[in-house]
Write an enzyme that holds these catalytic residues in place. Structure first.
Site, mmCIF file in Angstrom:
data_model
loop_
_atom_site.group_PDB
_atom_site.id
_atom_site.type_symbol
_atom_site.label_atom_id
_atom_site.label_comp_id
_atom_site.label_asym_id
_atom_site.label_seq_id
_atom_site.Cartn_x
_atom_site.Cartn_y
_atom_site.Cartn_z
ATOM 1 N N ASN A 9 8.208 -23.864 17.012
ATOM 2 C CA ASN A 9 9.431 -24.679 17.093
ATOM 3 C C ASN A 9 10.338 -24.025 18.130
ATOM 4 O OD1 ASN A 9 11.571 -26.390 16.628
ATOM 5 N ND2 ASN A 9 12.225 -25.351 14.753
ATOM 6 N N LYS A 11 13.111 -25.097 19.458
ATOM 7 C CA LYS A 11 14.552 -25.343 19.292
ATOM 8 C C LYS A 11 15.169 -25.712 20.651
ATOM 9 C CE LYS A 11 14.360 -22.300 15.320
ATOM 10 N NZ LYS A 11 15.050 -21.351 14.434
ATOM 11 N N HIS A 91 14.868 -29.778 9.468
ATOM 12 C CA HIS A 91 15.016 -28.329 9.670
ATOM 13 C C HIS A 91 16.385 -27.881 9.173
ATOM 14 C CE1 HIS A 91 15.330 -24.437 11.669
ATOM 15 N NE2 HIS A 91 14.011 -24.465 11.763
ATOM 16 N N GLU A 93 18.566 -25.994 10.320
ATOM 17 C CA GLU A 93 19.632 -26.047 11.322
ATOM 18 C C GLU A 93 20.166 -27.467 11.464
ATOM 19 O OE1 GLU A 93 17.535 -22.317 13.613
ATOM 20 O OE2 GLU A 93 17.390 -24.324 14.481
ATOM 21 N N GLU A 163 10.664 -23.062 4.731
ATOM 22 C CA GLU A 163 11.350 -22.047 5.538
ATOM 23 C C GLU A 163 12.605 -21.580 4.803
ATOM 24 O OE1 GLU A 163 10.736 -22.275 10.139
ATOM 25 O OE2 GLU A 163 12.064 -23.867 9.497
ATOM 26 N N GLY A 169 15.191 -16.605 12.067
ATOM 27 C CA GLY A 169 15.908 -15.970 13.159
ATOM 28 C C GLY A 169 16.664 -14.716 12.786
ATOM 29 N N SER A 209 10.516 -15.886 10.642
ATOM 30 C CA SER A 209 10.160 -14.613 11.281
ATOM 31 C C SER A 209 8.664 -14.324 11.213
ATOM 32 C CB SER A 209 10.969 -13.462 10.658
ATOM 33 O OG SER A 209 12.360 -13.662 10.858
#
Length: 247
Positions: A9, A11, A91, A93, A163, A169, A209
């Protein structure tokens, strides 16, 4: 037997030229032991699809309406026109920064399935929820809302990416035991919603990660069928290393 699926991904990273250079470098390394792919920014999708022979190319989001006054959004027919066959939705985010909810993710999933585009549906709990012992409740609730009212045969073909937000991240990663436990909960919830056959067929990824150093451990778990990879998918060397380690 579920075929492993590993997707990077990207991003909001990579220009069109950078995306094409990456795909040209990595595409030939792919093998039949797993499904490999990348989630690319909207502008890079069309050229990425043209250059990918073995890698799947996924959009990183979509809108559930086909057209309308939705400034800045991209519709499913727009993705269809350029040959996109996969799309990441929900996701964390998108949920945290851009207002995605289980309801909107569900609408997107239905529209994608209708178009023959495979959704990669993301779920995961925050660090506060994890610390409070709410991981299982959050996983089951997000799945219940995001996958509501789908057909069981449709669910067999989607991908679910678990996730934990606290591992995205941050450099932290869930232990193999925690990741397996949570992916098992995902599968159990699918069984409760759509039956054993769907639960055994659906592919579940772990994300957070993931890198060459830990991919093999995660992939060895019975309920982890692959990974949704962030930072390690941005560099040719590290993504190639992951592909080679998952033969």
């Amino acid at each position: 037997m579920r075929k492993p699926i590993i997707v990077g991904n990207w991003k909001m990273n990579k220009t069109i030229a950078e995306a094409v250079a990456f795909i040209d470098a990595v595409d030939g390394v792919c093998h039949d032991g797993a499904t490999y792919g990348v989630g690319a920014p909207f502008l890079a999708l069309a050229e990425s699809v043209k250059h990918a022979n073995h890698l799947i190319v996924a959009a990183e989001n979509c809108h559930f309406e086909d057209s309308g006054a939705f400034t800045g959004e991209v519709s499913v027919p727009m993705l269809e026109e350029i040959g996109v066959k996969w799309c990441i939705i929900g996701h964390s985010e998108r949920r945290e920064m851009f207002g995605d909810t289980d309801e909107t993710v569900n609408k997107k999933a239905k529209r994608l399935i209708q178009a023959g585009i495979t959704p990669i549906v993301c779920i995961g709990e925050s660090e506060a929820q994890y610390d409070a012992g709410e991981s299982e409740a959050v996983i089951r609730s997000q799945l219940s809302g995001s996958l509501a009212d789908l057909c069981a045969d449709c669910v067999k073909d989607i991908v679910i990416a678990y996730e934990p937000i606290w591992a995205i991240g941050t450099g932290k990663s869930a232990s193999v035991e925690i990741a397996q436990q949570c992916c098992h909960i995902v599968r159990d919830q699918i069984e409760k919603m759509y039956g054993k056959e769907a639960a055994e067929a659906v592919r579940v990824q772990y994300g957070g990660s993931v890198k060459p150093e830990n991919i093999v451990e995660y992939m060895a778990q019975p309920d982890i069928d692959g990974a949704l990879i962030g930072g390690a998918s941005l560099k040719v060397d590290s993504f190639t290393d992951i592909i080679n380690k998952t033969k």
